[in-house]
Design a protein around this motif. Sequence first.
Motif, PDB file in Angstrom:
ATOM      1  N   ARG A 172       0.836  -1.213   0.000  1.00  0.00           N
ATOM      2  CA  ARG A 172       0.000   0.000   0.000  1.00  0.00           C
ATOM      3  C   ARG A 172       0.864   1.254   0.000  1.00  0.00           C
ATOM      4  NH1 ARG A 172      -3.005  -2.748   4.081  1.00  0.00           N
ATOM      5  NH2 ARG A 172      -2.309  -1.240   5.660  1.00  0.00           N
ATOM      6  N   GLU A 173       1.981   1.199   0.703  1.00  0.00           N
ATOM      7  CA  GLU A 173       2.890   2.349   0.715  1.00  0.00           C
ATOM      8  C   GLU A 173       3.589   2.529  -0.630  1.00  0.00           C
ATOM      9  OE1 GLU A 173       4.241   2.569   5.404  1.00  0.00           O
ATOM     10  OE2 GLU A 173       5.432   1.378   3.988  1.00  0.00           O
ATOM     11  N   GLY A 174       3.577   1.486  -1.457  1.00  0.00           N
ATOM     12  CA  GLY A 174       4.298   1.534  -2.729  1.00  0.00           C
ATOM     13  C   GLY A 174       3.403   1.550  -3.945  1.00  0.00           C
ATOM     14  N   ILE A 175       2.129   1.909  -3.797  1.00  0.00           N
ATOM     15  CA  ILE A 175       1.228   1.965  -4.950  1.00  0.00           C
ATOM     16  C   ILE A 175       0.919   3.415  -5.296  1.00  0.00           C
ATOM     17  CG2 ILE A 175      -0.879   1.803  -3.547  1.00  0.00           C
ATOM     18  CD1 ILE A 175      -2.194   0.295  -5.851  1.00  0.00           C
ATOM     19  N   ALA A 176       0.828   3.689  -6.581  1.00  0.00           N
ATOM     20  CA  ALA A 176       0.407   5.005  -7.067  1.00  0.00           C
ATOM     21  C   ALA A 176      -0.667   4.802  -8.129  1.00  0.00           C
ATOM     22  CB  ALA A 176       1.584   5.782  -7.644  1.00  0.00           C
ATOM     23  N   MET A 177      -1.687   5.650  -8.082  1.00  0.00           N
ATOM     24  CA  MET A 177      -2.739   5.625  -9.101  1.00  0.00           C
ATOM     25  C   MET A 177      -2.347   6.614 -10.201  1.00  0.00           C
ATOM     26  SD  MET A 177      -5.339   3.678  -7.825  1.00  0.00           S
ATOM     27  CE  MET A 177      -7.014   4.268  -8.006  1.00  0.00           C
ATOM     28  N   ILE A 178      -2.321   6.140 -11.442  1.00  0.00           N
ATOM     29  CA  ILE A 178      -1.960   6.993 -12.568  1.00  0.00           C
ATOM     30  C   ILE A 178      -2.990   6.825 -13.677  1.00  0.00           C
ATOM     31  CG2 ILE A 178       0.501   7.057 -12.053  1.00  0.00           C
ATOM     32  CD1 ILE A 178       0.936   4.774 -13.985  1.00  0.00           C
ATOM     33  N   GLY A 179      -2.954   7.725 -14.659  1.00  0.00           N
ATOM     34  CA  GLY A 179      -3.932   7.672 -15.734  1.00  0.00           C
ATOM     35  C   GLY A 179      -3.672   6.578 -16.745  1.00  0.00           C
ATOM     36  N   ASN A 180      -2.396   6.320 -17.039  1.00  0.00           N
ATOM     37  CA  ASN A 180      -2.024   5.256 -17.971  1.00  0.00           C
ATOM     38  C   ASN A 180      -0.537   4.963 -17.796  1.00  0.00           C
ATOM     39  OD1 ASN A 180      -0.578   7.185 -19.819  1.00  0.00           O
ATOM     40  ND2 ASN A 180      -2.674   7.924 -20.092  1.00  0.00           N
ATOM     41  N   VAL A 181      -0.098   3.852 -18.341  1.00  0.00           N
ATOM     42  CA  VAL A 181       1.296   3.438 -18.175  1.00  0.00           C
ATOM     43  C   VAL A 181       2.249   4.419 -18.838  1.00  0.00           C
ATOM     44  CG1 VAL A 181       2.990   1.671 -18.851  1.00  0.00           C
ATOM     45  CG2 VAL A 181       0.830   0.992 -17.797  1.00  0.00           C
ATOM     46  N   THR A 182       1.836   5.027 -19.949  1.00  0.00           N
ATOM     47  CA  THR A 182       2.701   5.987 -20.622  1.00  0.00           C
ATOM     48  C   THR A 182       3.066   7.145 -19.699  1.00  0.00           C
ATOM     49  OG1 THR A 182       1.829   5.424 -22.813  1.00  0.00           O
ATOM     50  CG2 THR A 182       2.896   7.559 -22.585  1.00  0.00           C
ATOM     51  N   ALA A 183       2.089   7.672 -18.956  1.00  0.00           N
ATOM     52  CA  ALA A 183       2.374   8.739 -18.000  1.00  0.00           C
ATOM     53  C   ALA A 183       3.328   8.239 -16.927  1.00  0.00           C
ATOM     54  CB  ALA A 183       1.074   9.239 -17.369  1.00  0.00           C
ATOM     55  N   GLY A 184       3.125   7.006 -16.467  1.00  0.00           N
ATOM     56  CA  GLY A 184       4.002   6.449 -15.450  1.00  0.00           C
ATOM     57  C   GLY A 184       5.418   6.228 -15.952  1.00  0.00           C
TER      58      GLY A 184
END
Length: 442
Positions: A172-184
């Motif tokens: 949980r400490e290592g998860i991030a919500m992003i819009g798509n993999v390209t942004a990540g």
Amino acid sequence: MFECWQIIRRQKFQQPRLLANVSRSLSYIRIEKAGYQSIGSFHSDNVEELIRVPEEKYIPPELPFPEEYSQYSFRIPSSSTSPSNKRPFSNAISFASTSSHLNRQEWTFLNHGAFGLALDVGLQRSHSWRMCLESQPLQYFDRYLLNHLVYGARRMTKFVGARDEAGSLKLREGIAMIGNVTAGMNAVIGGHARCSRSDQVDHGRKVFYFDIAYGSNKKMCQSYHGRENAIEIPFEEDFLPMLQNIQVDLGNRRMNDSDPDSAEVFLKALEAAIYNASNSISKSSLEGSLLVLDHITSNTAIHMPISTIAKHAKEKYGMIVAVDGAHGLLSLPLDMPNLLSAGTNSHNNAANEGYVDIYLTNAHKWFSSPRGAALLFCTNPFLRETILRQPAVVSHGIDDGFLSRFLWDGCRDYTAQLSLPVIADFWEQMEVGVVRKEMQYN
């Protein structure tokens, strides 16, 4: 701000009085801002505290609208040993007319691997959230959004293997919500280039990627690191034919992450690329370099043995390994606690610890969410505060913690991310293992 809007509506043509009242209202807001718990000016709970609440004490937020589905009537039939044109995911009419997907009796082609196909349950949930947003934007953004995004993040850690509380907390400490993999991937590759220039990573200024990698990742490597530091690993012409004689067990996808036969081919290609570049780089200078892998390649649909490749790259060269797992969520049995590295010095002493440093995956592909939802995982605290210190879009949460810095990137439609919990519930009710077999056979 809602008070200001009401003043504007009531006193539309009284500008002097309007400005005075607005000024007083804004002063009140500035005074109250010291009591805000979340990022920016949101009247929400503290994101970093919410994500760390132990599972037995965590209470999911209530939906601000009636739930669309109380149960799902459709069940995927038991798999047989060979594909059948009567089974779901094979354009079966019985499947197209259920609550699982929109009724598409007219379609003849689907491409889950590129643009996906959203489940009805996800579309309904995202629509409900969108109507909530449009009926009361302030309440949606200011009171509901962040708490429910955190709930979605917690729910998805369970879906990818979080079990005991210690392991769950680390994930949980290592998860991030992003819009798509390209942004990540922009955050990952761009972050590595930035850190290598500022000596925040040891030695490594290079980024390595296979020539069968996703096209935009190649361009990111060249753009952020410069062509002299972006090293392409030739694979398609000389090494890809070697994989043709290797038998892949479709029934055990997890073992394919460590398959020694296919891994040997990829490692030969990696070693050849390093040898060919040995005139310009030394082995010691490779420490801290970035190796980008695709879990499932986009154009050739190859399942890379990422665990074995990552182990070799880290133990022999000290590389940082990032995996573009855009196609991985649901289609592969992701077990993040065993896949990810926590950054310990000795993997032999770290039980159930993997070798992948950063993993990204899209939800709109095989997981079948509406478009605009993806996940980034990194359980290495050092990398979270160096390479991943700056997301592709910097906004209010930049200084508030890992989840916070990625969670809000401006006023946009977050409803796809808000639909993730109900989609995870759906797939688990359908029995994930059975669903995955159908995907592999079709």
